[in-house]
Write a protein that holds these residues in place. Structure first.
Motif, PDB file in Angstrom:
ATOM      1  N   SER A   1      -8.555  11.576  -5.589  1.00 48.21           N
ATOM      2  CA  SER A   1      -8.549  10.263  -6.243  1.00 48.21           C
ATOM      3  C   SER A   1      -9.387  10.276  -7.513  1.00 48.21           C
ATOM      4  CB  SER A   1      -9.066   9.197  -5.269  1.00 48.21           C
ATOM      5  OG  SER A   1     -10.357   9.531  -4.814  1.00 48.21           O
TER       6      SER A   1
ATOM      7  N   PRO B   1      -7.126   7.150 -11.385  1.00 47.42           N
ATOM      8  CA  PRO B   1      -6.525   6.002 -10.698  1.00 47.42           C
ATOM      9  C   PRO B   1      -5.052   6.193 -10.398  1.00 47.42           C
ATOM     10  CG  PRO B   1      -7.936   5.255 -12.497  1.00 47.42           C
ATOM     11  CD  PRO B   1      -7.815   6.745 -12.618  1.00 47.42           C
TER      12      PRO B   1
ATOM     13  N   CYS C   1       3.139  -0.871  -7.694  1.00 46.60           N
ATOM     14  CA  CYS C   1       1.914  -1.383  -8.345  1.00 46.60           C
ATOM     15  C   CYS C   1       2.074  -2.857  -8.733  1.00 46.60           C
ATOM     16  CB  CYS C   1       1.611  -0.541  -9.585  1.00 46.60           C
ATOM     17  SG  CYS C   1       0.190  -1.132 -10.550  1.00 46.60           S
TER      18      CYS C   1
ATOM     19  N   CYS D   1      -1.673   1.214 -12.006  1.00 49.16           N
ATOM     20  CA  CYS D   1      -3.071   0.948 -12.368  1.00 49.16           C
ATOM     21  C   CYS D   1      -4.024   1.731 -11.472  1.00 49.16           C
ATOM     22  CB  CYS D   1      -3.369  -0.549 -12.273  1.00 49.16           C
ATOM     23  SG  CYS D   1      -3.468  -1.195 -10.576  1.00 49.16           S
TER      24      CYS D   1
ATOM     25  N   GLU E   1      -5.677   0.712  -9.045  1.00 45.17           N
ATOM     26  CA  GLU E   1      -6.811  -0.077  -8.582  1.00 45.17           C
ATOM     27  C   GLU E   1      -6.426  -1.310  -7.774  1.00 45.17           C
ATOM     28  OE1 GLU E   1      -8.880  -0.912 -12.173  1.00 45.17           O
ATOM     29  OE2 GLU E   1      -9.671   1.134 -12.393  1.00 45.17           O
ATOM     30  N   CYS E   2      -5.177  -1.755  -7.895  1.00 46.24           N
ATOM     31  CA  CYS E   2      -4.775  -2.948  -7.147  1.00 46.24           C
ATOM     32  C   CYS E   2      -4.613  -2.591  -5.662  1.00 46.24           C
ATOM     33  CB  CYS E   2      -3.475  -3.526  -7.699  1.00 46.24           C
ATOM     34  SG  CYS E   2      -2.017  -2.488  -7.454  1.00 46.24           S
TER      35      CYS E   2
ATOM     36  N   LYS F   1      -3.774   1.229  -3.825  1.00 47.75           N
ATOM     37  CA  LYS F   1      -4.699   1.870  -2.889  1.00 47.75           C
ATOM     38  C   LYS F   1      -4.049   2.099  -1.534  1.00 47.75           C
ATOM     39  CE  LYS F   1      -8.872   0.118  -5.128  1.00 47.75           C
ATOM     40  NZ  LYS F   1     -10.031  -0.805  -5.032  1.00 47.75           N
TER      41      LYS F   1
END
Length: 333
Positions: free
Chosen positions: A3, A6, A58, A68, A70-71, A75
């Motif tokens: 990871s 991102p 995403c 992204c 990060e959303c 994840k």
């Protein structure tokens, strides 16, 4: 699965053509409904598959090729214990699920069963994505699909629901049904350069010199390199290597035939054991060459035969016959 970046697609190394193909499709909004990611194991196919799935679901991606990362959706795509927790990203793989979860009484011993296809694909194919973006089915080792499972997939592969995508991962595409191949867009993944494999091994705290040696024998596969460097399997590999070397020094074929018989029972780990034998023979060739010993040529020839046997096993040759043939040829050098 790492990871460090991102976006999972940005983590794929040394596959510029494959990744550019996927980035173009994402940027243009023309992602194919069914892909066949074709290439050796351990070269980034699976990471790219999850990267594509991540970009498709995403919550924040707007037109660009990358998620992204990060959303919540991004994840949840990252697999844990082999499976993502995102409800719109499903993984199919032989033996990944308990028999009762897919309506079976017995485990999937040798093939990815029609039961798994019925439970995970056909029962869900008619419904829209849970969270509105897309629905993605990733099939690991698609060459292990049973004939019945492959046939059950055909209509859905040809006419999937809106926003539904399939990604088949395969190292032996010629073993797939022609009808499966014809319904997918092939994206080829090349073997990794030795330098990339060595770099990835070093990042996992493998000694730099050992990493270079493992990389040179891994045929561009990070999976093979990691297996070669795995200390937990080292004892089993070393027993194979020592027995093979003893067979070369034996006056008859008795030990060699024993080794070939044992190989039949341990086919899953045989390719890596053959690479370990190649490593030992390469070391012997280097040492004897430095001493001006003529045996360097013998060791080098045997090294090439060990690599050929590993390739034969990877191509689904009989484990017993591959080892027996290798030993006969090595003894005649």
């Amino acid at each position: 699965m790492t990871s460090s970046s991102p976006s999972l697609l940005l983590q794929v190394k040394a596959q510029p053509t494959a990744i550019a193909t996927l980035e173009r499709a994402l940027a243009n909004g023309r992602v194919h409904h069914a892909y066949l990611f074709d290439g050796p194991d351990g070269v980034g196919k699976e990471l790219a598959a999850f990267g594509l799935a991540q970009a498709l679901v995403c919550e924040r991606r707007e037109g660009g090729p990358h998620a992204c990362g990060e959303c919540s959706a991004c994840k949840r795509v990252i697999p844990k214990s082999g499976k993502p927790v995102h409800p719109d990203v499903m993984v199919l793989e032989r033996g990944l699920y308990e028999p009762a979860q897919i309506g079976r009484r017995t485990p999937e011993a040798t093939e990815l069963s029609i039961d798994q296809v019925r439970t995970l694909v056909l029962a869900r194919a008619a419904f829209p994505p849970h969270e509105g973006r897309a629905k993605v089915f990733i099939i690991r080792r698609a060459d292990e699909l049973s004939i019945a499972a492959a046939n059950a997939l055909l209509k859905t592969l040809e006419e999937p629901g809106r926003g539904t995508h399939f990604i088949l991962l395969c190292s032996k595409p010629d073993t797939l049904l022609p009808t499966i191949r014809s319904r997918t867009l092939r994206v080829r993944f090349a073997p990794l350069p030795d330098g990339v494999v060595a770099e990835l091994l070093a990042a996992r705290n493998v000694d730099a010199e050992e990493a270079r040696t493992m990389a040179s024998l891994a045929n561009g596969s990070m999976a093979t390199a990691l297996a070669l460097a795995d200390p937990d399997e080292n004892g089993k590999r070393q027993r194979f290597v020592e027995k093979a070397l003893a067979a070369l020094d034996s006056p008859d074929m008795g030990i060699a035939l024993e080794l070939a018989e044992e190989a039949k029972k341990n086919k899953d780990s045989l390719e890596v054991a053959l690479f370990a034998l190649a490593v030992r023979l390469a070391e012997r060739a280097r040492t004897t060459a430095a001493n001006g010993d003529r045996q360097a040529d013998v060791a080098a020839a045997r090294y090439a035969l060990a690599l050929q046997a590993a390739r034969d096993v990877d191509a689904n040759a009989s484990a017993q016959l591959a080892v027996e043939s290798m030993m006969v040829r090595m003894r005649s050098v």
